[in-house]
Write a protein that holds these residues in place. Structure first.
Motif, PDB file in Angstrom:
ATOM      1  N   SER A 162       0.816  -1.219   0.000  1.00 18.38           N
ATOM      2  CA  SER A 162       0.000   0.000   0.000  1.00 18.38           C
ATOM      3  C   SER A 162       0.850   1.269   0.000  1.00 18.38           C
ATOM      4  O   SER A 162       0.400   2.318  -0.463  1.00 18.38           O
ATOM      5  CB  SER A 162      -0.958   0.003   1.197  1.00 18.38           C
ATOM      6  OG  SER A 162      -0.270   0.246   2.402  1.00 18.38           O
ATOM      7  N   LYS A 163       2.071   1.190   0.497  1.00 22.84           N
ATOM      8  CA  LYS A 163       2.960   2.355   0.541  1.00 22.84           C
ATOM      9  C   LYS A 163       3.767   2.550  -0.741  1.00 22.84           C
ATOM     10  O   LYS A 163       4.353   3.602  -0.955  1.00 22.84           O
ATOM     11  CB  LYS A 163       3.907   2.247   1.727  1.00 22.84           C
ATOM     12  CG  LYS A 163       3.207   2.394   3.063  1.00 22.84           C
ATOM     13  CD  LYS A 163       4.178   2.356   4.198  1.00 22.84           C
ATOM     14  CE  LYS A 163       3.481   2.481   5.523  1.00 22.84           C
ATOM     15  NZ  LYS A 163       2.594   3.620   5.678  1.00 22.84           N
ATOM     16  N   CYS A 164       3.790   1.542  -1.599  1.00 21.84           N
ATOM     17  CA  CYS A 164       4.608   1.606  -2.804  1.00 21.84           C
ATOM     18  C   CYS A 164       4.107   2.707  -3.738  1.00 21.84           C
ATOM     19  O   CYS A 164       2.932   2.764  -4.075  1.00 21.84           O
ATOM     20  CB  CYS A 164       4.612   0.257  -3.519  1.00 21.84           C
ATOM     21  SG  CYS A 164       5.718   0.242  -4.952  1.00 21.84           S
ATOM     22  N   GLN A 165       5.020   3.571  -4.166  1.00 18.82           N
ATOM     23  CA  GLN A 165       4.705   4.711  -5.024  1.00 18.82           C
ATOM     24  C   GLN A 165       5.038   4.460  -6.485  1.00 18.82           C
ATOM     25  O   GLN A 165       5.112   5.408  -7.265  1.00 18.82           O
ATOM     26  CB  GLN A 165       5.470   5.949  -4.525  1.00 18.82           C
ATOM     27  CG  GLN A 165       5.120   6.352  -3.119  1.00 18.82           C
ATOM     28  CD  GLN A 165       3.674   6.816  -3.020  1.00 18.82           C
ATOM     29  OE1 GLN A 165       3.235   7.661  -3.791  1.00 18.82           O
ATOM     30  NE2 GLN A 165       2.936   6.247  -2.088  1.00 18.82           N
ATOM     31  N   HIS A 166       5.271   3.238  -6.869  1.00 21.82           N
ATOM     32  CA  HIS A 166       5.613   2.882  -8.249  1.00 21.82           C
ATOM     33  C   HIS A 166       4.642   1.803  -8.719  1.00 21.82           C
ATOM     34  O   HIS A 166       4.190   0.992  -7.901  1.00 21.82           O
ATOM     35  CB  HIS A 166       7.064   2.379  -8.311  1.00 21.82           C
ATOM     36  CG  HIS A 166       7.605   2.279  -9.697  1.00 21.82           C
ATOM     37  ND1 HIS A 166       7.338   1.206 -10.511  1.00 21.82           N
ATOM     38  CD2 HIS A 166       8.385   3.124 -10.407  1.00 21.82           C
ATOM     39  CE1 HIS A 166       7.940   1.396 -11.674  1.00 21.82           C
ATOM     40  NE2 HIS A 166       8.584   2.547 -11.644  1.00 21.82           N
ATOM     41  N   PRO A 167       4.308   1.761 -10.005  1.00 24.34           N
ATOM     42  CA  PRO A 167       3.363   0.745 -10.471  1.00 24.34           C
ATOM     43  C   PRO A 167       3.912  -0.686 -10.484  1.00 24.34           C
ATOM     44  O   PRO A 167       3.162  -1.628 -10.729  1.00 24.34           O
ATOM     45  CB  PRO A 167       3.006   1.204 -11.888  1.00 24.34           C
ATOM     46  CG  PRO A 167       4.109   2.106 -12.303  1.00 24.34           C
ATOM     47  CD  PRO A 167       4.652   2.721 -11.041  1.00 24.34           C
ATOM     48  N   LYS A 168       5.201  -0.845 -10.221  1.00 23.07           N
ATOM     49  CA  LYS A 168       5.795  -2.176 -10.173  1.00 23.07           C
ATOM     50  C   LYS A 168       6.506  -2.360  -8.838  1.00 23.07           C
ATOM     51  O   LYS A 168       7.299  -1.524  -8.426  1.00 23.07           O
ATOM     52  CB  LYS A 168       6.810  -2.368 -11.300  1.00 23.07           C
ATOM     53  CG  LYS A 168       6.193  -2.351 -12.678  1.00 23.07           C
ATOM     54  CD  LYS A 168       7.251  -2.561 -13.742  1.00 23.07           C
ATOM     55  CE  LYS A 168       6.631  -2.549 -15.130  1.00 23.07           C
ATOM     56  NZ  LYS A 168       7.648  -2.800 -16.161  1.00 23.07           N
ATOM     57  N   LEU A 169       6.232  -3.483  -8.174  1.00 23.97           N
ATOM     58  CA  LEU A 169       6.872  -3.800  -6.896  1.00 23.97           C
ATOM     59  C   LEU A 169       7.500  -5.186  -7.004  1.00 23.97           C
ATOM     60  O   LEU A 169       6.837  -6.140  -7.419  1.00 23.97           O
ATOM     61  CB  LEU A 169       5.853  -3.775  -5.757  1.00 23.97           C
ATOM     62  CG  LEU A 169       6.355  -4.153  -4.365  1.00 23.97           C
ATOM     63  CD1 LEU A 169       7.472  -3.207  -3.902  1.00 23.97           C
ATOM     64  CD2 LEU A 169       5.204  -4.144  -3.375  1.00 23.97           C
ATOM     65  N   PHE A 170       8.772  -5.271  -6.658  1.00 13.16           N
ATOM     66  CA  PHE A 170       9.515  -6.525  -6.716  1.00 13.16           C
ATOM     67  C   PHE A 170      10.037  -6.879  -5.329  1.00 13.16           C
ATOM     68  O   PHE A 170      10.168  -6.026  -4.459  1.00 13.16           O
ATOM     69  CB  PHE A 170      10.727  -6.388  -7.653  1.00 13.16           C
ATOM     70  CG  PHE A 170      10.372  -6.241  -9.097  1.00 13.16           C
ATOM     71  CD1 PHE A 170      10.290  -7.349  -9.923  1.00 13.16           C
ATOM     72  CD2 PHE A 170      10.129  -4.987  -9.642  1.00 13.16           C
ATOM     73  CE1 PHE A 170       9.967  -7.213 -11.264  1.00 13.16           C
ATOM     74  CE2 PHE A 170       9.801  -4.842 -10.987  1.00 13.16           C
ATOM     75  CZ  PHE A 170       9.718  -5.956 -11.799  1.00 13.16           C
ATOM     76  N   THR A 171      10.368  -8.122  -5.152  1.00 12.10           N
ATOM     77  CA  THR A 171      11.118  -8.600  -3.999  1.00 12.10           C
ATOM     78  C   THR A 171      11.788  -9.907  -4.402  1.00 12.10           C
ATOM     79  O   THR A 171      11.516 -10.443  -5.477  1.00 12.10           O
ATOM     80  CB  THR A 171      10.224  -8.784  -2.755  1.00 12.10           C
ATOM     81  OG1 THR A 171      11.060  -8.967  -1.600  1.00 12.10           O
ATOM     82  CG2 THR A 171       9.269  -9.958  -2.901  1.00 12.10           C
ATOM     83  N   THR A 172      12.664 -10.403  -3.561  1.00 10.79           N
ATOM     84  CA  THR A 172      13.325 -11.678  -3.821  1.00 10.79           C
ATOM     85  C   THR A 172      13.354 -12.492  -2.539  1.00 10.79           C
ATOM     86  O   THR A 172      13.251 -11.957  -1.440  1.00 10.79           O
ATOM     87  CB  THR A 172      14.783 -11.497  -4.317  1.00 10.79           C
ATOM     88  OG1 THR A 172      15.580 -10.953  -3.263  1.00 10.79           O
ATOM     89  CG2 THR A 172      14.863 -10.605  -5.540  1.00 10.79           C
TER      90      THR A 172
END
Length: 112
Positions: free
Chosen positions: A61-71
């Motif tokens: 919900s805090k992400c300000q970019h249209p793409k969120l990644f993690t590993t």
């Protein structure tokens, strides 16, 4: 040392209950300019209680970019389940970070 830097940069978010830290997550934009969850850590006694899911949802919900990644490591089945159950999809693999334990990349689109 790294946790101190994340706190100083205001990229570290805590899960607390009654003043006790249950876990934390780190959200930054160092991965090709996209949102990236660099760390998600839940204290052992708070695992499997929804804390990880709540932290993950807060970071989404805090992400300000249209793409969120993690590993996560190929051996970390609990994190893989959490990510897949939260709507993340596998998006690739990185070899040679940890010997004999590939890093799996996950992605979720963020509605803007």
């Amino acid at each position: 040392m790294q946790i101190h830097a994340w706190c100083t940069e205001s990229t570290c978010f805590l899960a607390e209950k009654d003043g006790e830290i249950m876990g934390y997550g780190v959200l930054n934009y160092h991965f090709f300019g996209c949102g990236f969850i660099e760390m998600l850590m839940v204290g052992e006694r708070y695992r499997r209680s929804g804390t990880g899911l709540n932290l993950l949802n807060a970071l989404i919900s805090k992400c300000q970019h249209p793409k969120l990644f993690t590993t996560t490591n190929q051996s970390n089945f609990a994190m893989q389940r959490l990510l897949l159950n939260s709507g993340f999809i596998k998006s690739g693999q990185i070899e040679n970070l940890d010997e004999d334990d590939s890093e799996i990349v996950y992605f979720i689109p963020i509605p803007q």
